[in-house]
Enzyme design. Sequence first.
Site, mmCIF file in Angstrom:
data_model
loop_
_atom_site.group_PDB
_atom_site.id
_atom_site.type_symbol
_atom_site.label_atom_id
_atom_site.label_comp_id
_atom_site.label_asym_id
_atom_site.label_seq_id
_atom_site.Cartn_x
_atom_site.Cartn_y
_atom_site.Cartn_z
ATOM 1 N N TYR A 1 4.215 50.732 7.982
ATOM 2 C CA TYR A 1 3.183 50.161 8.402
ATOM 3 C C TYR A 1 2.412 51.243 9.313
ATOM 4 C CZ TYR A 1 3.544 44.929 7.963
ATOM 5 O OH TYR A 1 3.662 43.693 7.279
ATOM 6 N N ASP B 1 8.839 41.507 7.577
ATOM 7 C CA ASP B 1 7.595 40.658 7.213
ATOM 8 C C ASP B 1 7.714 39.585 6.078
ATOM 9 O OD1 ASP B 1 4.947 39.907 7.547
ATOM 10 O OD2 ASP B 1 4.330 41.167 5.951
#
Length: 371
Positions: A143, A246
Amino acid sequence: MITKKIAVLPGDGVGPEVVAQAVKVIEAVSEKHNIKFELAYADIGASAIDKTGVPLPDATIKICREADAVLLGAIGDPKYDNNPEAKVRPEQGLLGLRKELDIYLNIRPVISYKSLHALSPLKEEIIKGVDMVIYRELTGGIYFGKKGTKEDGNVAYDTCRYSVKEIDRIARKAFEAARKRSNKVTLVDKANVLETSKLWRRVVSKIATEYPDVTLEYMYVDNASMQLVLTPSEFDVILTGNMFGDILSDEASVIAGSIGLLPSASYGDKNALFEPVHGSYPQAANQDKANPLATILSVAMMFEYFDMQDYANDIYGAVKRVINEGISTEDLKPRIFTSCSELGDIIYTLIADNLVDLNTAKMSTAKSVII
Ligand code: IPM
Ligand code: MN
């Protein structure tokens, strides 16, 4: 009198609606126990872009830094999803806030409620007794690594990067948590392929020697995604990086029956943020039908963080109560339907007035409920 300052960031889509119910719950606790909570509202996400041009205004960062905790609804708006060229995106608000506050640990508990077993597409014998928690790293990995698109537009890249320090600090928290639970940590990675995963294994296996009472298990992420739906009750604490966490937490929501039930807490060394796992659910925005329970349970996690376990228990008790009585928003296919705000009112009353007798007979089994 104790006072806690809470930054409230309703965000986009159903965010403002579910946050309004969570605020009712804060008010209920405040009235019942005579504590003061100071709420400071701030903008984030698409609604912040609309107002100020940026997804994370400086004023929001300031309010969050100064608060004892942050309560967030959801961010995201489809008008940005269909435009990959968009320079500003609502998600940058959330990612930026996590980074700014250095909240590196995202805790996502997944419990299967007995009365909701039928809601899950998984068989009852598979999901019964599931009680796990995902410890997802939140401020590193793919990310936040170097990323870009080459000038000709034909090549793009995202880099996954982790440091020993980043792994060490979250791993310790996972082992501590396991000690208070069922003494098992499952490190989920892709160590047969990725260098970062090999580093995770090296660091985590070393820390494990300091916790001889906790069993450490290693699992590749592809296998973990399969085991989550085959033998979910085998998991206790799942420890994993940002992207795997996630993905796996959305998958795990299927066990709970609805993603509308999953709360989360994110901690750094100085700040903490509480938000539902679900997104902004734009299709339901402004219809007063989203499930507020994930956000309400996130408030319970906030009270635990404040060391106010009794108040958290009030909330857990009230939520269990409505679930067991089959009172809820439509996603839980309840016996008694409520709107988002009606469910907030019921939980408020349960907490503030110690409502022992809910008098469900008075509730309509039609679309709307008034108590
Ligand atoms: C989540 C969300 C976010 C994430 C998005 C909105 C950036 O999916 O909190 O799980 O990927 O972390
Ligand atoms: Mn997600």
